[in-house]
Design a protein around this motif. Structure first.
Motif, PDB file in Angstrom:
ATOM      1  N   THR A  43      38.361  34.662  42.335  1.00 15.22           N
ATOM      2  CA  THR A  43      38.040  35.069  40.967  1.00 15.22           C
ATOM      3  C   THR A  43      37.649  33.851  40.124  1.00 15.22           C
ATOM      4  N   MET A  44      38.393  32.771  40.301  1.00 20.23           N
ATOM      5  CA  MET A  44      38.059  31.563  39.536  1.00 20.23           C
ATOM      6  C   MET A  44      36.719  30.969  39.978  1.00 20.23           C
TER       7      MET A  44
ATOM      8  N   ILE B 219      41.496  31.427  32.047  1.00 19.21           N
ATOM      9  CA  ILE B 219      42.811  31.852  32.564  1.00 19.21           C
ATOM     10  C   ILE B 219      43.742  32.132  31.381  1.00 19.21           C
TER      11      ILE B 219
ATOM     12  N   ILE C  90      33.849  40.399  34.812  1.00 12.03           N
ATOM     13  CA  ILE C  90      34.906  39.680  34.109  1.00 12.03           C
ATOM     14  C   ILE C  90      34.589  39.840  32.628  1.00 12.03           C
TER      15      ILE C  90
ATOM     16  N   THR D 107      42.426  37.539  34.586  1.00 13.15           N
ATOM     17  CA  THR D 107      42.350  36.096  34.861  1.00 13.15           C
ATOM     18  C   THR D 107      43.691  35.396  34.604  1.00 13.15           C
TER      19      THR D 107
ATOM     20  N   SER E  26      45.967  33.990  37.420  1.00 14.91           N
ATOM     21  CA  SER E  26      45.633  32.792  38.194  1.00 14.91           C
ATOM     22  C   SER E  26      46.465  31.591  37.777  1.00 14.91           C
TER      23      SER E  26
END
Ligand SMILES: [Zn+2]
Length: 252
Positions: A110-111, A164, A207, A223, A226
């Motif tokens: 995802t990051m 995040i 996102i 997010t 994370s």
């Protein structure tokens, strides 16, 4: 791109299944929440509970047959002393996906979308030429970039960590191939454009307010799940290629 069970039910980590085929060191199941990997992402790991014991699964291999895809689950202990599953049991098993491994991979993956969004923005639509997301919380992405200051790339760790902190929702949406083709920026990879689903749609990872791109991997749902994101190294790989190595810091 097939729609996997883990796409429909991303929080499903344990379920029952039936063995449909056997071979030394592996069984094929009628259903599986394992993600088989692909697009640079490693596959899920986990275990299968048989009537005569539990075997760890190190990978999934999809075999195309005239009757459809066969999902082979490869045992981690295939070369050890563990016997292969008895052909005499009734074939009902319990499948367990290693949730920590899934989370580590989904998180870094995802990051990598977030990083990709910032590179795409900052460097005039630069595309991805390669990616690798490992099971140990490290990964890399290669971008088609030349003649730029690597410090500008390093500086992108800050806005990624900011995303995040902001806790943006992450989810999958499906669009028609036509809609995808007419929306620039959805397919970011020079080498691997994910194939459409059997009914011709493309899976996009959205996102919230930041990014949308075609992808078939596993992702977080927010997010904020994370850990901190770190850029560990930037390498010049040829004239038009920058490799960004990164890692997530997980509490052990
Ligand atoms: Zn993805």
């Amino acid at each position: 791109m097939a729609i996997y069970l883990c796409h429909d039910q991303p929080d499903l980590y344990e379920h029952e299944a039936t063995v449909v085929a056997r071979r030394p060191g592996a069984v094929a199941l009628d259903r599986s929440a394992f993600h088989p990997g692909g697009g640079g992402q490693v596959c899920d790991v986990g275990s299968i509970e048989f009537s005569d014991g539990v075997r760890r699964v190190r990978a999934v291999e999809i075999e195309s047959t005239p009757d459809g895809d066969r999902w082979w689950h490869l045992f981690a202990d295939a070369d050890g002393d563990a016997p292969d599953p008895a052909a005499s049991d009734d074939g009902e098993v319990v499948v367990r996906v290693d949730a920590e491994h899934r989370l580590r991979v989904a998180s870094l993956h995802t990051m990598s979308h977030v990083l990709n969004a910032f590179v795409f923005d900052e460097f005039a639509g630069s595309l991805v030429t390669g990616a690798q997301i490992n099971g140990d919380g490290t990964g890399r992405m290669d971008f088609d970039l030349s003649a730029i200051d690597n410090d500008r790339l390093r500086a992108l760790a800050a806005p990624v960590n900011d995303v995040i902190d902001r806790g943006l929702a992450v989810g999958a949406v499906y669009v028609s191939a036509e809609e995808a083709a007419s929306t620039p920026g959805l397919v970011r990879s020079l080498s691997v454009a994910p194939p459409p689903t059997p009914d011709g749609r493309l899976r996009l990872i959205d996102i919230e307010g930041l990014d949308r791109q075609a992808c078939g991997g596993t992702h977080l749902s927010n997010t904020a799940q994370s850990p901190r994101f770190e850029i560990t190294k930037i390498e010049n790989k040829g004239k038009h290629n920058r490799r960004i190595r990164f890692a997530s810091t997980f509490p052990m």
